[in-house]
Design a protein around this motif. Sequence first.
Motif, PDB file in Angstrom:
ATOM      1  N   ASP A 117       0.858  -1.030  -0.025  1.00  0.00           N
ATOM      2  CA  ASP A 117      -0.179  -0.005  -0.018  1.00  0.00           C
ATOM      3  C   ASP A 117       0.942   1.177  -0.012  1.00  0.00           C
ATOM      4  N   VAL A 118       0.336   2.078  -0.819  1.00  0.00           N
ATOM      5  CA  VAL A 118       1.116   3.583  -0.763  1.00  0.00           C
ATOM      6  C   VAL A 118       0.225   4.471  -1.164  1.00  0.00           C
ATOM      7  N   THR A 119       0.200   5.813  -0.554  1.00  0.00           N
ATOM      8  CA  THR A 119      -0.708   6.836  -0.705  1.00  0.00           C
ATOM      9  C   THR A 119      -0.439   7.432  -2.192  1.00  0.00           C
ATOM     10  N   GLU A 120      -1.409   8.366  -2.566  1.00  0.00           N
ATOM     11  CA  GLU A 120      -1.124   9.342  -3.658  1.00  0.00           C
ATOM     12  C   GLU A 120      -0.175  10.341  -3.071  1.00  0.00           C
ATOM     13  N   VAL A 121       0.090  11.132  -4.003  1.00  0.00           N
ATOM     14  CA  VAL A 121       1.079  12.162  -3.721  1.00  0.00           C
ATOM     15  C   VAL A 121       0.406  13.252  -2.910  1.00  0.00           C
ATOM     16  N   ILE A 122       0.809  13.504  -1.633  1.00  0.00           N
ATOM     17  CA  ILE A 122       0.409  14.689  -0.748  1.00  0.00           C
ATOM     18  C   ILE A 122       1.316  15.799  -0.892  1.00  0.00           C
ATOM     19  N   ASP A 123       0.463  16.922  -1.317  1.00  0.00           N
ATOM     20  CA  ASP A 123       0.985  18.127  -1.696  1.00  0.00           C
ATOM     21  C   ASP A 123       0.776  19.188  -0.122  1.00  0.00           C
ATOM     22  N   HIS A 124       2.146  19.204   0.568  1.00  0.00           N
ATOM     23  CA  HIS A 124       2.298  19.919   1.539  1.00  0.00           C
ATOM     24  C   HIS A 124       2.728  21.373   1.605  1.00  0.00           C
ATOM     25  N   ASP A 125       2.431  22.031   0.223  1.00  0.00           N
ATOM     26  CA  ASP A 125       2.957  23.246  -0.040  1.00  0.00           C
ATOM     27  C   ASP A 125       4.317  23.387  -0.319  1.00  0.00           C
TER      28      ASP A 125
END
Length: 173
Positions: A117-125
Amino acid sequence: MSDKDKAIKFMGVNHLAMITDDLNKTVRFYRDVLGMPVVATTGNGNPREPYPYRHYFFGLGQGNTLAFFEWPGVDTGVRKDAGIPSDGRQFDHLSFGVENLEALLDLQARIKAHGADVTEVIDHDFIQSIYFTDPNGISLEASYWVVDVEKTPVWGDPNPVAAIKEQQPVTAQ
């Protein structure tokens, strides 16, 4: 300048030592899935104590390594996703730096192809990340800096702690 005022120049993380109950599965994940080379191994335990263990080091570049002690039969605890609170721990997760978005997406595809399992890309700015878990239940992240925060610090907390308020530059209103 007193000794206490002299800055120490850190060169990164020499190694972060983690534990596993199965070094073989750990090598297969970090070397074969994440692509980290095994750069050093020892299997002679602690010369000062009668602890039988292996200790393997994975290269992260520029002298930085991630190390694993193999403690057969050790309880590595329950799985904890990165960024989700959990009682009884001080460690939350480890983030590996990658060069750019392309490298982040390539790593994400490798992890998915491995069936993990791996998340989608999370944009933290100022940083973009993916989150995943290794076979030992260790919460991991891979990130790249969108902004060079060493050159241009990002002050995003609208209500920072006092120590940061003292450090922040005053901005024109």
